[in-house]
Scaffold this motif. Structure first.
Motif, short mmCIF file in Angstrom:
data_model
loop_
_atom_site.label_atom_id
_atom_site.label_comp_id
_atom_site.label_asym_id
_atom_site.label_seq_id
_atom_site.Cartn_x
_atom_site.Cartn_y
_atom_site.Cartn_z
N VAL A 119 0.83 -1.13 -0.18
CA VAL A 119 -0.10 -0.07 0.05
C VAL A 119 0.94 1.37 0.03
N THR A 120 1.84 1.01 0.74
CA THR A 120 2.74 2.55 0.73
C THR A 120 3.49 2.49 -0.40
N ILE A 121 3.86 1.76 -1.11
CA ILE A 121 4.36 1.76 -2.42
C ILE A 121 3.33 2.25 -3.57
N LEU A 122 2.28 2.12 -3.34
CA LEU A 122 1.21 2.42 -4.34
C LEU A 122 0.87 3.71 -3.94
N LEU A 123 0.67 4.35 -2.76
CA LEU A 123 0.25 5.50 -2.46
C LEU A 123 1.35 6.62 -2.58
N ARG A 124 2.60 6.33 -2.49
CA ARG A 124 3.68 7.09 -2.70
C ARG A 124 3.79 7.58 -4.06
N LYS A 125 3.82 6.48 -5.20
CA LYS A 125 3.71 6.70 -6.34
C LYS A 125 2.46 7.77 -6.83
N LEU A 126 1.22 7.45 -6.18
CA LEU A 126 0.19 8.21 -6.75
C LEU A 126 0.42 9.65 -6.21
N THR A 127 0.80 9.95 -5.00
CA THR A 127 1.22 11.21 -4.51
C THR A 127 2.01 11.96 -5.50
N GLN A 128 3.13 11.22 -5.78
CA GLN A 128 4.08 12.08 -6.70
C GLN A 128 3.55 12.45 -7.89
N ALA A 129 2.60 11.46 -8.57
CA ALA A 129 1.84 11.83 -9.73
C ALA A 129 0.97 12.89 -9.69
N ALA A 130 0.09 12.91 -8.42
CA ALA A 130 -0.94 14.15 -8.20
C ALA A 130 -0.29 15.37 -8.23
N GLN A 131 0.83 15.46 -7.32
CA GLN A 131 1.56 16.83 -7.09
C GLN A 131 2.06 17.22 -8.49
N ALA A 132 2.37 16.24 -9.32
CA ALA A 132 3.36 16.65 -10.54
C ALA A 132 2.51 17.38 -11.76
N TYR A 133 1.09 16.76 -11.38
CA TYR A 133 0.09 17.18 -12.54
C TYR A 133 -1.12 17.95 -11.86
N GLY A 134 -0.84 18.20 -10.63
CA GLY A 134 -1.56 19.25 -10.26
C GLY A 134 -2.93 19.06 -10.01
N ILE A 135 -3.20 17.42 -9.77
CA ILE A 135 -4.61 17.10 -9.62
C ILE A 135 -5.02 16.71 -8.25
N THR A 136 -6.42 17.11 -8.04
CA THR A 136 -7.04 16.90 -6.65
C THR A 136 -8.13 15.77 -6.78
N GLU A 137 -8.52 15.43 -7.99
CA GLU A 137 -9.47 14.17 -8.04
C GLU A 137 -8.83 13.02 -8.24
N VAL A 138 -9.05 12.14 -7.12
CA VAL A 138 -8.07 10.92 -7.19
C VAL A 138 -9.06 9.69 -7.02
N ALA A 139 -8.81 8.70 -7.84
CA ALA A 139 -9.74 7.52 -7.78
C ALA A 139 -8.92 6.11 -7.62
N LEU A 140 -9.84 5.21 -7.27
CA LEU A 140 -9.14 3.79 -7.13
C LEU A 140 -10.03 2.68 -7.79
N ALA A 141 -9.43 1.87 -8.48
CA ALA A 141 -10.09 0.81 -9.20
C ALA A 141 -9.46 -0.35 -9.46
N GLY A 142 -10.07 -1.47 -9.93
CA GLY A 142 -9.17 -2.79 -10.05
C GLY A 142 -9.60 -3.56 -8.69
N GLY A 143 -9.40 -5.02 -9.06
CA GLY A 143 -9.65 -5.81 -8.11
C GLY A 143 -9.13 -5.69 -6.51
N VAL A 144 -7.79 -5.02 -6.57
CA VAL A 144 -7.24 -4.84 -5.47
C VAL A 144 -7.63 -3.88 -4.77
N SER A 145 -8.65 -2.83 -5.39
CA SER A 145 -9.20 -1.72 -4.78
C SER A 145 -10.28 -1.94 -3.66
N ALA A 146 -10.68 -3.65 -3.82
CA ALA A 146 -11.38 -4.25 -2.61
C ALA A 146 -10.33 -4.33 -1.28
N ASN A 147 -9.17 -4.20 -1.22
CA ASN A 147 -8.36 -4.66 -0.12
C ASN A 147 -8.68 -3.22 0.99
N THR A 148 -9.02 -3.64 2.14
CA THR A 148 -9.23 -2.77 2.95
C THR A 148 -8.24 -1.75 3.45
#
Length: 333
Positions: free
Chosen positions: A246-275
């Protein structure tokens, strides 16, 4: 008011759904338990069970939607990516149904459909948004500019996050499917009990092959010292592995959101069922000031509702295919 029949058969779920004017009326998912004895999906068996399930699934979804076959305006189906034999069953059925009823066909990219699952229910993300799409076969960060204008800005260079969880469950001797069991035991464990390395991959890309190897060596080393190591520490192992992924996934996502200046963030796929991943994104969103979007559980794993909603938006654009269409095990995004 277009009524779309959606068909999904990319792996081991046979699913059918009915969408009317963008509103989901029914969504049927027939799971395959036959693979439990083999510890994973057996492609040939999956194809055979799809053949058994496809007609009952379609009949049931039409019944649940309280419509009849003549009300359907188009048939949307998963063309790929996925297991070729499984895809062939769904594609063949869709083509036959459309031919018999003289209906247009709509071919859908399975991974794009995972992203568009966010448009089934409210609230819906605003364009542009980032979508972290995580499954057993894919790990991607997608820049979504419009319904079908999507760009993969980060992806796994080897194994996917879901595959790492599945492999961990096998190493631990857990029955198939292991992902939900990793989630279950992780809720009971200490995520800081054991430390696993984080791959240093440039940009927004991922790698989970090395993490899988480190988990394997960690278990082998400790079991050699204590044969009961897994039984004595199962919850802590699951929690620690989940935490690292989870930390690997969210760290990369944070980097991308900051670089692109995006504040709308979504999760999808089978692993998105993980609590752990769902909670992690929600907490990160609150910290970063994002609007976060996570589908209902039934729209996380493979399902025909996401195929039907994708088909609805393609229908509005008049984007159809013909009877010569063939399934694609690998389908460009």
């Amino acid at each position: 008011m277009p009524v779309i029949l959606g068909i999904e058969s990319s792996c081991d779920e046979t699913s059918a759904a009915i969408c009317a004017d963008g509103v989901m009326l029914s969504n049927i998912i027939a799971n395959q338990t036959i693979h439990e004895a083999y510890g994973g999906v057996v492609p040939e068996l999956a194809s055979r069970v799809h053949q058994q399930n496809i007609i009952p699934a379609v009949q049931q979804t039409i019944f649940n939607a309280k419509i009849n076959k003549n009300d359907i305006d188009a048939v949307a189906f998963t063309r790929g990516p996925g297991l070729l034999g499984s895809l062939l069953v769904g594609v063949s059925f869709a083509k036959a149904f459309a031919l018999a009823k003289n209906l247009p066909l709509i071919d859908i990219n399975h991974m794009q459909a995972h992203v568009l699952a966010h448009f089934i229910d409210e609230p819906k993300p605003a364009f542009p948004f980032l979508c972290l799409t995580v499954s057993g076969g894919h790990t991607q960060i997608v820049l979504v500019k419009n319904y079908f204008d999507m760009e993969i800005i980060g992806h796994t260079q080897d194994d996917a996050a879901g595959e790492a969880m599945d492999k961990t469950s096998k190493i631990l001797g857990l029955p198939y499917p292991g992902g939900p069991l990793i989630d279950k035991y992780a809720r009971q464990g200490n995520s800081k009990a054991f430390s696993f390395p984080e791959p240093q991959i440039p940009g927004y890309n991922f790698s989970f092959s090395g993490l899988k190897t480190s988990i394997l060596y960690f278990i082998q080393k400790n079991v050699a010292q204590n044969p009961n190591f897994i039984q004595d520490n199962l919850a802590d192992i699951c929690a620690s592995v989940e935490h690292r992924i989870v930390t690997i996934l969210l760290r990369k996502l944070t980097q991308a959101a900051q670089a692109y200046g995006i504040t709308e963030v979504a999760l999808a796929g089978g692993v998105s069922a993980n609590t752990g991943l769902r909670q992690g994104l929600q907490q990160l969103g609150e910290k970063m000031g994002w609007r976060t979007f996570i589908p209902k559980m039934e729209y996380c794993t493979d399902n025909a509702a996401m195929i039907a909603i994708a088909g609805y938006y393609k229908f509005l654009q008049g984007d159809f295919t013909d009877q010569h269409v063939a399934p694609l095990a690998r389908m460009p995004f």
